[in-house]
Design an enzyme around this catalytic site. Structure first.
Site, PDB file in Angstrom:
ATOM      1  N   CYS A   1      99.976 -18.662  48.891  1.00 53.05           N
ATOM      2  CA  CYS A   1      98.973 -17.955  49.710  1.00 53.05           C
ATOM      3  C   CYS A   1      97.615 -17.913  49.028  1.00 53.05           C
ATOM      4  O   CYS A   1      96.901 -16.910  49.064  1.00 53.05           O
ATOM      5  CB  CYS A   1      99.444 -16.544  50.073  1.00 53.05           C
ATOM      6  SG  CYS A   1     100.884 -16.526  51.132  1.00 53.05           S
TER       7      CYS A   1
ATOM      8  N   HIS B   1      94.669 -13.781  46.986  1.00 50.92           N
ATOM      9  CA  HIS B   1      95.784 -14.039  47.901  1.00 50.92           C
ATOM     10  C   HIS B   1      95.229 -13.938  49.330  1.00 50.92           C
ATOM     11  O   HIS B   1      94.292 -13.184  49.578  1.00 50.92           O
ATOM     12  CB  HIS B   1      96.832 -12.950  47.649  1.00 50.92           C
ATOM     13  CG  HIS B   1      98.114 -13.116  48.400  1.00 50.92           C
ATOM     14  ND1 HIS B   1      98.251 -12.771  49.719  1.00 50.92           N
ATOM     15  CD2 HIS B   1      99.332 -13.573  47.999  1.00 50.92           C
ATOM     16  CE1 HIS B   1      99.506 -13.003  50.101  1.00 50.92           C
ATOM     17  NE2 HIS B   1     100.175 -13.497  49.083  1.00 50.92           N
TER      18      HIS B   1
ATOM     19  N   ASP C   1      93.282  -5.087  44.866  1.00 52.46           N
ATOM     20  CA  ASP C   1      94.601  -5.571  45.262  1.00 52.46           C
ATOM     21  C   ASP C   1      95.484  -5.493  44.015  1.00 52.46           C
ATOM     22  O   ASP C   1      95.368  -6.308  43.108  1.00 52.46           O
ATOM     23  CB  ASP C   1      94.472  -7.013  45.769  1.00 52.46           C
ATOM     24  CG  ASP C   1      95.830  -7.627  46.087  1.00 52.46           C
ATOM     25  OD1 ASP C   1      96.868  -7.030  45.744  1.00 52.46           O
ATOM     26  OD2 ASP C   1      95.836  -8.730  46.672  1.00 52.46           O
TER      27      ASP C   1
ATOM     28  N   LYS D   1     107.407  -5.263  44.923  1.00 55.05           N
ATOM     29  CA  LYS D   1     107.060  -5.984  43.690  1.00 55.05           C
ATOM     30  C   LYS D   1     107.180  -5.086  42.456  1.00 55.05           C
ATOM     31  O   LYS D   1     106.877  -5.498  41.340  1.00 55.05           O
ATOM     32  CB  LYS D   1     105.643  -6.542  43.790  1.00 55.05           C
ATOM     33  CG  LYS D   1     105.503  -7.636  44.856  1.00 55.05           C
ATOM     34  CD  LYS D   1     104.158  -8.300  44.757  1.00 55.05           C
ATOM     35  CE  LYS D   1     103.742  -9.010  46.029  1.00 55.05           C
ATOM     36  NZ  LYS D   1     104.374 -10.293  46.257  1.00 55.05           N
TER      37      LYS D   1
ATOM     38  N   GLN E   1     100.139  -7.364  42.145  1.00 55.95           N
ATOM     39  CA  GLN E   1     100.787  -7.964  40.973  1.00 55.95           C
ATOM     40  C   GLN E   1     100.697  -7.090  39.729  1.00 55.95           C
ATOM     41  O   GLN E   1     101.376  -7.360  38.739  1.00 55.95           O
ATOM     42  CB  GLN E   1     100.175  -9.339  40.665  1.00 55.95           C
ATOM     43  CG  GLN E   1     100.433 -10.387  41.733  1.00 55.95           C
ATOM     44  CD  GLN E   1     101.911 -10.733  41.898  1.00 55.95           C
ATOM     45  OE1 GLN E   1     102.737 -10.506  41.007  1.00 55.95           O
ATOM     46  NE2 GLN E   1     102.261 -11.281  43.046  1.00 55.95           N
TER      47      GLN E   1
END
Ligand code: 7TS
Length: 410
Positions: free
Chosen positions: A366, A122, A202, A228, A205
């Site tokens: 993104c 991303h 990261d 999220k 998600q």
């Protein structure tokens, strides 16, 4: 096994009609909906405890401070951090990564060093490293993705070639937001550690979708967003190993993060205060703690199984539609599917699907460099969470068939 349909009852927003059809919310990779307990945590805080933290000795301030620090301890437990001081509250994944990319990189990167990331990142885990490389003279390199639809995941043989002693930091996503790939995060951390590189995961998600244990992953930094994982917007976390954080200079300075100040300079508190200048986002941190409670009550391993199965089911049913191109792994995948019709722009797909009550997302997500590599400008994405059902995938597939017939896309 939880009753997934009764879980839906916990989410007030899901019970509405859109364009005369029941809402089918499949935009969870962008942001997840909030259960009543999280909304109530916000309301309760503002109705009973609202006060500034850390600086007050009155009852409300002490209650707010206890709740805020309690949320930090709750988040530490949620990701199995060794110490609550390793949890820094931020605005979200983007800010968390930027803190490392500015503070750590400024102190540690020099010309000749390599920062490694991947082709499936991303922008939030890509542009900050481009900036850090430019500022320091380091070189940024990318682990390639395999296959014309990136179905092969990361090229691990190429990773082994790229991981030289010059690599000082390896930043990668746990789950790709545009492919649905689940990266072998523990193995990637182990490989990076073997050459002395620090790791940044990261987890935007993955955090609310599967168990995440920072000690088991053995990562140095991990970033995620509250919104999220059923929590509020405007709150997120940077996890960092205590030993690294205590050696890191603050990114922002101001009130709350100093020990002493005179007209010449200042000295810093240790982590986490060092990285939380100014009045923090107290209410949203407390509600993030409530989101941890909610997800753990359901069980993240069970949530992972449910949403990954929905991802696989959607992939399989959509692949039967003529003229559709699906991205990402063909087998096990996270709970999202990303696809493109040859002659229909994703924005048209999303607009048509909205008529059927579906909330999808169309665009580059993104991931512009990855889209360009795959020869695409955009895809349509459906992303699933614990409150979604197999019946909703039928609505998705029927809508996509209607679009395919309308445009005659083959
Ligand atoms: N990293 C990944 C893998 C993401 O999916 C996102 C947001 C971010 C970082 C940034 O998170 P933020 O909370 O700081 O904005 N992804 C998406 C998406 O896929 N659609 O909208 C936002």
């Amino acid at each position: 096994m939880p009753d997934w349909k009764t879980i839906r009852a916990d989410f007030p927003v899901l019970h509405q009609q859109v364009n005369g059809k029941p809402l089918v919310y499949l935009d969870n990779a962008a942001t997840a909906q909030k259960p009543r307990s999280v909304i109530e945590a916000l309301v309760n805080y503002y109705e009973r405890d609202n006060s500034n933290v850390h600086r007050g000795l009155h009852a409300l301030s002490m209650r707010a401070t206890n709740a805020y620090e309690g949320a930090r301890a709750r988040v530490a437990q949620f990701i199995n951090a060794a110490d609550p001081a390793e949890i820094i509250f931020t605005r979200g994944t983007t800010e968390s990564i930027n803190i490392v990319a500015r503070s750590w990189s400024h102190a540690h990167l020099k010309p000749g060093d390599v920062v490694l990331t991947t082709e499936m990142e991303h922008h939030s885990n890509l542009v900050p490293w481009q900036q850090a490389a430019k500022a320091s003279g380091a070189t940024l390199k990318y682990v390639p993705v395999l296959g014309e639809n990136a179905e092969g995941g990361l090229d691990l043989a190429a990773l082994d070639q790229l991981l030289t002693k010059d690599v000082k930091l390896f930043a990668f996503t746990h789950i790709s937001n545009s492919l649905g790939t689940i990266n072998p995060a523990k193995e990637l951390c182990r490989k990076a550690r073997a050459v002395g590189a620090i790791t940044v995961i990261d987890a935007a998600q993955s955090i609310g979708h599967m168990p995440v244990d920072v000690q088991d992953l053995d990562c140095d930094f991990l970033a995620f967003s509250g919104h999220k994982m059923c929590g509020p917007t405007g709150i997120g976390v940077l996890y960092g190993r205590r030993a690294l954080l205590d050696k890191l200079a603050p990114d922002e300075t101001g009130g709350g993060m100093v020990v002493t100040v005179d007209y010449k300079g200042a000295t810093w508190k240790p982590s986490p205060e060092r990285f939380e200048a100014g009045t923090p986002n107290v209410a949203d941190a407390i509600a993030l703690g409530a989101a941890c409670d909610y997800l753990d009550a359901v069980d993240r391993a069970v949530i992972a199984k449910h949403s990954n199965e929905l991802g696989q089911l959607a992939y399989q049913k959509l692949s039967e539609i003529p003229g559709i191109r699906l991205l990402g792994p063909t087998g096990e995948r996270a709970g999202l599917v990303s696809f493109a019709f040859k002659d229909v722009h994703a924005h048209d797909v999303v607009t048509f699907a909205d008529e059927d009550g579906l909330a999808l997302r169309g665009g580059h997500h993104c991931n512009q460099p990855l889209m360009r590599k795959l020869g695409l400008t955009s895809t349509t994405r459906a992303s699933f969470y614990l409150y979604n059902t197999a019946e909703e995938i039928d609505v998705l597939v029927a809508s996509m068939r209607r679009i395919q017939k309308f445009f005659g896309s083959e």
